[in-house]
Design a protein around this motif. Structure first.
Motif, PDB file in Angstrom:
ATOM      1  N   LEU A   1       0.817  -1.215   0.000  1.00 34.61           N
ATOM      2  CA  LEU A   1       0.000   0.000   0.000  1.00 34.61           C
ATOM      3  C   LEU A   1       0.850   1.264   0.000  1.00 34.61           C
ATOM      4  O   LEU A   1       0.429   2.307  -0.522  1.00 34.61           O
ATOM      5  CB  LEU A   1      -0.928   0.011   1.221  1.00 34.61           C
ATOM      6  CG  LEU A   1      -2.187  -0.846   1.151  1.00 34.61           C
ATOM      7  CD1 LEU A   1      -3.028  -0.639   2.397  1.00 34.61           C
ATOM      8  CD2 LEU A   1      -2.996  -0.545  -0.099  1.00 34.61           C
ATOM      9  N   ALA A   2       2.037   1.179   0.582  1.00 32.58           N
ATOM     10  CA  ALA A   2       2.908   2.350   0.671  1.00 32.58           C
ATOM     11  C   ALA A   2       3.769   2.544  -0.572  1.00 32.58           C
ATOM     12  O   ALA A   2       4.485   3.548  -0.679  1.00 32.58           O
ATOM     13  CB  ALA A   2       3.811   2.228   1.902  1.00 32.58           C
ATOM     14  N   ASP A   3       3.725   1.610  -1.511  1.00 38.77           N
ATOM     15  CA  ASP A   3       4.611   1.640  -2.674  1.00 38.77           C
ATOM     16  C   ASP A   3       3.817   2.065  -3.907  1.00 38.77           C
ATOM     17  O   ASP A   3       3.217   1.250  -4.599  1.00 38.77           O
ATOM     18  CB  ASP A   3       5.230   0.254  -2.887  1.00 38.77           C
ATOM     19  CG  ASP A   3       6.332   0.253  -3.935  1.00 38.77           C
ATOM     20  OD1 ASP A   3       6.308   1.109  -4.836  1.00 38.77           O
ATOM     21  OD2 ASP A   3       7.213  -0.622  -3.852  1.00 38.77           O
ATOM     22  N   ARG A   4       3.833   3.356  -4.199  1.00 41.79           N
ATOM     23  CA  ARG A   4       3.044   3.882  -5.328  1.00 41.79           C
ATOM     24  C   ARG A   4       3.483   3.275  -6.652  1.00 41.79           C
ATOM     25  O   ARG A   4       2.652   2.979  -7.511  1.00 41.79           O
ATOM     26  CB  ARG A   4       3.161   5.409  -5.375  1.00 41.79           C
ATOM     27  CG  ARG A   4       2.229   6.025  -6.409  1.00 41.79           C
ATOM     28  CD  ARG A   4       2.381   7.534  -6.524  1.00 41.79           C
ATOM     29  NE  ARG A   4       1.341   8.059  -7.401  1.00 41.79           N
ATOM     30  CZ  ARG A   4       0.235   8.655  -7.004  1.00 41.79           C
ATOM     31  NH1 ARG A   4       0.013   8.813  -5.708  1.00 41.79           N
ATOM     32  NH2 ARG A   4      -0.653   9.096  -7.868  1.00 41.79           N
ATOM     33  N   ASP A   5       4.785   3.081  -6.831  1.00 44.25           N
ATOM     34  CA  ASP A   5       5.276   2.530  -8.097  1.00 44.25           C
ATOM     35  C   ASP A   5       4.713   1.126  -8.336  1.00 44.25           C
ATOM     36  O   ASP A   5       4.323   0.791  -9.457  1.00 44.25           O
ATOM     37  CB  ASP A   5       6.803   2.487  -8.101  1.00 44.25           C
ATOM     38  CG  ASP A   5       7.422   3.881  -8.198  1.00 44.25           C
ATOM     39  OD1 ASP A   5       6.697   4.820  -8.590  1.00 44.25           O
ATOM     40  OD2 ASP A   5       8.619   4.017  -7.884  1.00 44.25           O
ATOM     41  N   THR A   6       4.679   0.303  -7.274  1.00 52.12           N
ATOM     42  CA  THR A   6       4.137  -1.049  -7.431  1.00 52.12           C
ATOM     43  C   THR A   6       2.641  -1.012  -7.713  1.00 52.12           C
ATOM     44  O   THR A   6       2.135  -1.755  -8.563  1.00 52.12           O
ATOM     45  CB  THR A   6       4.429  -1.895  -6.182  1.00 52.12           C
ATOM     46  OG1 THR A   6       5.846  -2.083  -6.077  1.00 52.12           O
ATOM     47  CG2 THR A   6       3.751  -3.247  -6.255  1.00 52.12           C
ATOM     48  N   LEU A   7       1.908  -0.148  -7.019  1.00 52.46           N
ATOM     49  CA  LEU A   7       0.474  -0.033  -7.271  1.00 52.46           C
ATOM     50  C   LEU A   7       0.203   0.458  -8.694  1.00 52.46           C
ATOM     51  O   LEU A   7      -0.732  -0.003  -9.355  1.00 52.46           O
ATOM     52  CB  LEU A   7      -0.169   0.897  -6.250  1.00 52.46           C
ATOM     53  CG  LEU A   7      -0.227   0.370  -4.811  1.00 52.46           C
ATOM     54  CD1 LEU A   7      -0.822   1.430  -3.886  1.00 52.46           C
ATOM     55  CD2 LEU A   7      -1.038  -0.912  -4.724  1.00 52.46           C
ATOM     56  N   ASP A   8       1.036   1.364  -9.189  1.00 51.04           N
ATOM     57  CA  ASP A   8       0.897   1.809 -10.582  1.00 51.04           C
ATOM     58  C   ASP A   8       1.213   0.661 -11.543  1.00 51.04           C
ATOM     59  O   ASP A   8       0.550   0.507 -12.583  1.00 51.04           O
ATOM     60  CB  ASP A   8       1.836   2.983 -10.858  1.00 51.04           C
ATOM     61  CG  ASP A   8       1.360   4.289 -10.237  1.00 51.04           C
ATOM     62  OD1 ASP A   8       0.183   4.356  -9.817  1.00 51.04           O
ATOM     63  OD2 ASP A   8       2.161   5.238 -10.162  1.00 51.04           O
ATOM     64  N   PHE A   9       2.223  -0.123 -11.203  1.00 51.16           N
ATOM     65  CA  PHE A   9       2.582  -1.281 -12.024  1.00 51.16           C
ATOM     66  C   PHE A   9       1.408  -2.252 -12.128  1.00 51.16           C
ATOM     67  O   PHE A   9       1.062  -2.733 -13.207  1.00 51.16           O
ATOM     68  CB  PHE A   9       3.805  -1.976 -11.424  1.00 51.16           C
ATOM     69  CG  PHE A   9       4.283  -3.171 -12.194  1.00 51.16           C
ATOM     70  CD1 PHE A   9       5.187  -3.027 -13.241  1.00 51.16           C
ATOM     71  CD2 PHE A   9       3.835  -4.440 -11.871  1.00 51.16           C
ATOM     72  CE1 PHE A   9       5.631  -4.139 -13.956  1.00 51.16           C
ATOM     73  CE2 PHE A   9       4.275  -5.556 -12.574  1.00 51.16           C
ATOM     74  CZ  PHE A   9       5.163  -5.401 -13.619  1.00 51.16           C
ATOM     75  N   VAL A  10       0.775  -2.535 -10.993  1.00 48.25           N
ATOM     76  CA  VAL A  10      -0.373  -3.443 -10.964  1.00 48.25           C
ATOM     77  C   VAL A  10      -1.513  -2.867 -11.805  1.00 48.25           C
ATOM     78  O   VAL A  10      -2.098  -3.557 -12.658  1.00 48.25           O
ATOM     79  CB  VAL A  10      -0.837  -3.684  -9.517  1.00 48.25           C
ATOM     80  CG1 VAL A  10      -2.173  -4.433  -9.496  1.00 48.25           C
ATOM     81  CG2 VAL A  10       0.217  -4.460  -8.749  1.00 48.25           C
ATOM     82  N   ARG A  11      -1.839  -1.621 -11.567  1.00 45.68           N
ATOM     83  CA  ARG A  11      -2.936  -0.987 -12.306  1.00 45.68           C
ATOM     84  C   ARG A  11      -2.692  -1.025 -13.804  1.00 45.68           C
ATOM     85  O   ARG A  11      -3.576  -1.407 -14.587  1.00 45.68           O
ATOM     86  CB  ARG A  11      -3.097   0.463 -11.849  1.00 45.68           C
ATOM     87  CG  ARG A  11      -4.099   1.272 -12.668  1.00 45.68           C
ATOM     88  CD  ARG A  11      -4.038   2.749 -12.289  1.00 45.68           C
ATOM     89  NE  ARG A  11      -4.972   3.534 -13.086  1.00 45.68           N
ATOM     90  CZ  ARG A  11      -4.691   4.020 -14.282  1.00 45.68           C
ATOM     91  NH1 ARG A  11      -3.513   3.778 -14.837  1.00 45.68           N
ATOM     92  NH2 ARG A  11      -5.582   4.752 -14.934  1.00 45.68           N
TER      93      ARG A  11
END
Length: 499
Positions: free
Chosen positions: A422-432
């Motif tokens: 949840l704290a890792d914006r880059d990973t969340l963007d990667f998933v999205r």
């Protein structure tokens, strides 16, 4: 007695689910000689208005409120159904003197919390067919509350009692009362509008072949709501029920087996398929499978029996995550099963969780790369996070990870998503971006232009608001204590017939 059954389910995604639980309860009541009316709130935009109108146009001795889900089980767009149920109970109190009974799987996962929140007269936890008939017998003739299967009630000291569910209900004794299904469930436009995976969705029927589960998934409560062991319908009864359901409703073109895992144990599933073949059952159908119990021979048998699609309870796409979720298989097995179904005419879907216990940002990224490189499903259904429910390994992990406080209940929605993700914006963007770039991958049902970081922040606030509203509603309501000893219900075999 005259009974009103209210179905509270409002979930339409991926498609409206037939209220099969309410249909079983209606069948049990009618076989016992009671009169049953139903109100399905899925089709009502103003639920309380619909309840009031139903109550004021008829007189009922008992109102049964069926709670299929506590919430919609999704972190990305959480909706809590507890407040609506509590308001329905208040509405029944205002307009009738009927006895109010809560039941259904949503009630059964958190019976004490739900009871003190909604304040019904009674609840039935677990399977309700035997318990509801016994309760109405009690209301008519008296007797010991302690003998009623699964009954939840307050004793003379105001303490909460929950009888053990006898789990003696004979699944072959009843078929669901399909007359309770609203005809709109079978309109093709309704399903097509909500199921994004298919351009055309024929009308669907549903049935259960068994109840109970012997798997041990770390987050699951099926063993609490249906029992730890399996109870089976005779395969000939399964085929006969399908034939009758299809004959009675010519609009239906497909059916779904709604067992949590159709193929566990695989031997029984094979017997059902063999019976379908013997009966020359020419009806397309689909089901949910665990990768634990699939062989090349079984895949061929599924196809020969008419199966057109399977949803695989894969849950995760790394060995570490699969082990943590106690799935009983590894990624080599996932790859093997994916290739088996890819080579077959049967469409297959992987259903997975993202960001479960122990999953690191890099592991999540790698699982997506693995999927793109090696798997070939017709669809992937994914959820960010996992709904936490009481009494599970996942609940204990959530406390250890600081997601839940020690002693915090799970009646109000709570989700396990690894804080590092949840704290890792880059990973969340990667998933999205990965999910938006594949037309057959579904992260819940679409994010539009919103990013996962903002959506997650909104969820965290929405869940906090739900907890605040819950505490506000609970002001002035008594917090219930359990009675000292659990009470064991006397076994009861429910057979077809009337009084």
């Amino acid at each position: 007695m005259r009974v009103l059954l209210i179905s509270t389910n409002k979930i339409r995604v991926p498609r409206p689910a037939l209220p099969i639980g309410m249909a079983y309860i209606s069948a049990a009541l009618k076989h016992a000689g009671h009169q049953v009316d139903v109100l399905d709130l899925l089709w009502e935009s103003r639920e309380l208005k619909a309840v009031r109108e139903k109550l004021t146009t008829g007189t009922y001795d008992v109102v049964g409120i069926a709670v299929r889900n506590l919430d919609n089980l999704t972190f990305i767009d959480p909706v809590f159904f507890g407040p609506m149920t509590e308001k329905i109970v208040q509405c029944v109190r205002k307009y009738t003197s009927a006895t109010v009974v809560l039941g259904g799987s949503g009630f059964s996962v958190e019976p004490l919390s739900f009871f003190e929140y909604a304040q019904p007269d009674y609840g039935i936890a677990g399977e309700g067919e035997a318990g509801i008939v016994q309760l109405l017998d009690h209301l008519e003739s008296g007797g010991r509350l302690e003998s009623i299967s699964g009954l939840c009630y307050l004793d003379d000291n105001g303490k909460f009692c929950q009888n053990q569910s006898s789990q003696a209900f004979d699944l072959g004794a009843l078929e669901p009362d399909r007359s309770v299904y609203d005809p709109r469930y079978f309109e093709e436009g309704v399903s097509a509008a909500s199921d994004l995976t298919r351009d055309h969705q024929p009308a669907i029927e549903t049935l259960q072949t068994k109840r109970g589960c012997k798997l041990f998934c770390s987050y699951c409560i099926i063993r609490k709501t249906e029992g730890k062991g399996d109870r089976f319908k005779d395969p000939a009864e399964v085929v006969g029920e399908i034939q009758r359901a299809m004959a009675e409703n010519p609009a239906v073109r497909e059916f779904e087996i709604v067992d949590a895992t159709f193929n566990y144990p695989m031997e029984y599933a094979a017997e059902v398929c063999e019976e379908m073949i013997r009966a020359k059952l020419d009806v397309p159908w689909y089901c949910q499978l665990t990768p634990n119990a699939v062989t090349p021979e079984f895949v061929k048998l599924l196809h020969a029996a008419g199966c057109i699609r399977v949803d695989l309870g894969t849950d995760a796409l790394t060995d570490e995550a699969l082990a943590d979720l106690m799935k009983g298989f590894d990624m080599a097995r996932v790859l093997e099963i994916d290739r088996l179904f890819t080579a077959s005419p049967i469409e297959h879907t992987h259903c997975i969780f993202l960001g479960g216990p122990g999953e690191t940002p890099e592991a999540l990224r790698e699982s997506i790369r693995f999927t793109e490189r090696y798997l070939n499903p017709a669809q992937i259904y994914a959820n960010l996070g996992i709904r936490i429910l009481s009494g599970t390994k996942l609940q204990r992990q959530a406390v250890k990870a600081g997601i839940l406080r020690e002693g915090q209940g799970t009646f109000v929605p709570a989700f396990y998503v690894e804080p590092a993700i949840l704290a890792d914006r880059d990973t969340l963007d990667f998933v999205r971006n990965a999910y938006l770039s594949h037309k057959n991958w579904y992260l819940w049902w679409g994010l539009g232009g919103q990013n996962l970081t903002d959506r997650s922040a909104e969820t965290v606030q929405a869940v906090a608001d739900m907890h605040q509203e819950y505490e506000y509603v609970m002001q002035g309501k008594p917090r219930l204590e359990r009675a000292p000893k659990p009470v064991t219900a006397q076994p009861l075999k429910l057979t077809i017939g009337t009084k």
